[in-house]
Motif scaffolding. Structure first.
Motif, PDB file in Angstrom:
ATOM      1  N   ILE A  54      26.194  29.354  38.576  1.00  0.00           N
ATOM      2  CA  ILE A  54      27.392  29.664  39.354  1.00  0.00           C
ATOM      3  C   ILE A  54      28.188  30.711  38.580  1.00  0.00           C
ATOM      4  N   VAL A  55      28.465  31.825  39.253  1.00  0.00           N
ATOM      5  CA  VAL A  55      29.231  32.919  38.663  1.00  0.00           C
ATOM      6  C   VAL A  55      30.575  32.984  39.381  1.00  0.00           C
ATOM      7  N   ASP A  56      31.662  32.852  38.633  1.00  0.00           N
ATOM      8  CA  ASP A  56      33.010  33.026  39.169  1.00  0.00           C
ATOM      9  C   ASP A  56      33.574  34.308  38.575  1.00  0.00           C
ATOM     10  N   ALA A  57      33.853  35.276  39.434  1.00  0.00           N
ATOM     11  CA  ALA A  57      34.345  36.585  38.993  1.00  0.00           C
ATOM     12  C   ALA A  57      35.766  36.790  39.477  1.00  0.00           C
ATOM     13  N   GLU A  58      36.663  37.144  38.553  1.00  0.00           N
ATOM     14  CA  GLU A  58      38.050  37.436  38.902  1.00  0.00           C
ATOM     15  C   GLU A  58      38.119  38.836  39.496  1.00  0.00           C
ATOM     16  N   MET A  59      38.593  38.908  40.739  1.00  0.00           N
ATOM     17  CA  MET A  59      38.694  40.196  41.426  1.00  0.00           C
ATOM     18  C   MET A  59      39.984  40.266  42.234  1.00  0.00           C
ATOM     19  N   PRO A  60      41.114  40.049  41.587  1.00  0.00           N
ATOM     20  CA  PRO A  60      42.380  40.040  42.330  1.00  0.00           C
ATOM     21  C   PRO A  60      42.712  41.416  42.902  1.00  0.00           C
ATOM     22  N   GLY A  61      43.306  41.409  44.070  1.00  0.00           N
ATOM     23  CA  GLY A  61      43.747  42.656  44.680  1.00  0.00           C
ATOM     24  C   GLY A  61      42.705  43.368  45.507  1.00  0.00           C
ATOM     25  N   PHE A  62      41.474  42.893  45.476  1.00  0.00           N
ATOM     26  CA  PHE A  62      40.430  43.512  46.286  1.00  0.00           C
ATOM     27  C   PHE A  62      40.318  42.794  47.626  1.00  0.00           C
ATOM     28  N   ASN A  63      39.949  43.531  48.657  1.00  0.00           N
ATOM     29  CA  ASN A  63      39.616  42.924  49.940  1.00  0.00           C
ATOM     30  C   ASN A  63      38.141  42.569  49.930  1.00  0.00           C
ATOM     31  N   LYS A  64      37.785  41.545  50.666  1.00  0.00           N
ATOM     32  CA  LYS A  64      36.393  41.108  50.728  1.00  0.00           C
ATOM     33  C   LYS A  64      35.471  42.252  51.153  1.00  0.00           C
TER      34      LYS A  64
END
Length: 146
Positions: A54-64
Motif C-alpha cells: 500500500i502506497v500513500d502519497a501526499e499530493m495536496p492541492g492537486f485535482n484528481k
C-alpha cells in the motif's frame, strides 16, 4: 503608495539572516514557493501486508484529474501536473501569482498483479494498493541480526 509596499515578506521569529534580508529586498519568495510546491519529491509511505503493498502519497492541492499513475516495465510512476491561473476581469493588480509545475516519483516493483492495482484520491492523499502475486506472497526470508 509604491508597488513594493504590497509585496509579501516572510518574517522569521529568530530574526532575519543576511540571506533573508537579501531575499526580501529582491523579492525572491517566488523561488521558495516554486521549489516548495514543485521541486520536492512526492512524500510517500509504503506499507506491506501479507497480500499487498500500500502506497500513500501526499499530493495536496492537486485535482484528481491532474494525477497520473502508471505501471510500466516493473516500475510504478506517480506524476502530477498543476496549472493555476485565475483571470479576474476588472481588477487592478499590483502583483499576481500563478503556479505551474510537475512532480513525479517512481518505485521499482516485482511480484505485483498489474491487473489488480487500484488507486483512490481523497483529501490530498493518493492511496495505491498493489496486490502481490502468489509467488511473491510465498517468498520471504528472515534475516538474523548479529
Amino acid at each position: 503608495m509604491r508597488d513594493r509596499d504590497m509585496l509579501p515578506i516572510r518574517r522569521r521569529r529568530s530574526g532575519a539572516s543576511p540571506y533573508d534580508l537579501f531575499k526580501d529586498f529582491v523579492n525572491m519568495d517566488w523561488v521558495d514557493d516554486m521549489v516548495g510546491s514543485f521541486g520536492s519529491s512526492i512524500r510517500t509511505d509504503v506499507r506491506e501486508t501479507e497480500n499487498e503493498y500500500i502506497v500513500d502519497a501526499e499530493m495536496p492541492g492537486f485535482n484528481k484529474e491532474d494525477i497520473e499513475v502508471e505501471i510500466f516495465d516493473e516500475r510504478l510512476t506517480v506524476r502530477a501536473k498543476r496549472h493555476e491561473d485565475r483571470d479576474e476581469e476588472g481588477q487592478s493588480y499590483l502583483r499576481r501569482e500563478r503556479r505551474y509545475g510537475e512532480v513525479a516519483r517512481s518505485f521499482s516493483l516485482q511480484g505485483i498483479k498489474n491487473d489488480g492495482v487500484t488507486a483512490q484520491y481523497d483529501n490530498g492523499i493518493l492511496r495505491i494498493v498493489l496486490p502481490k502475486t502468489e509467488e511473491a506472497k510465498r517468498k520471504g526470508t528472515k534475516i538474523d541480526i548479529q
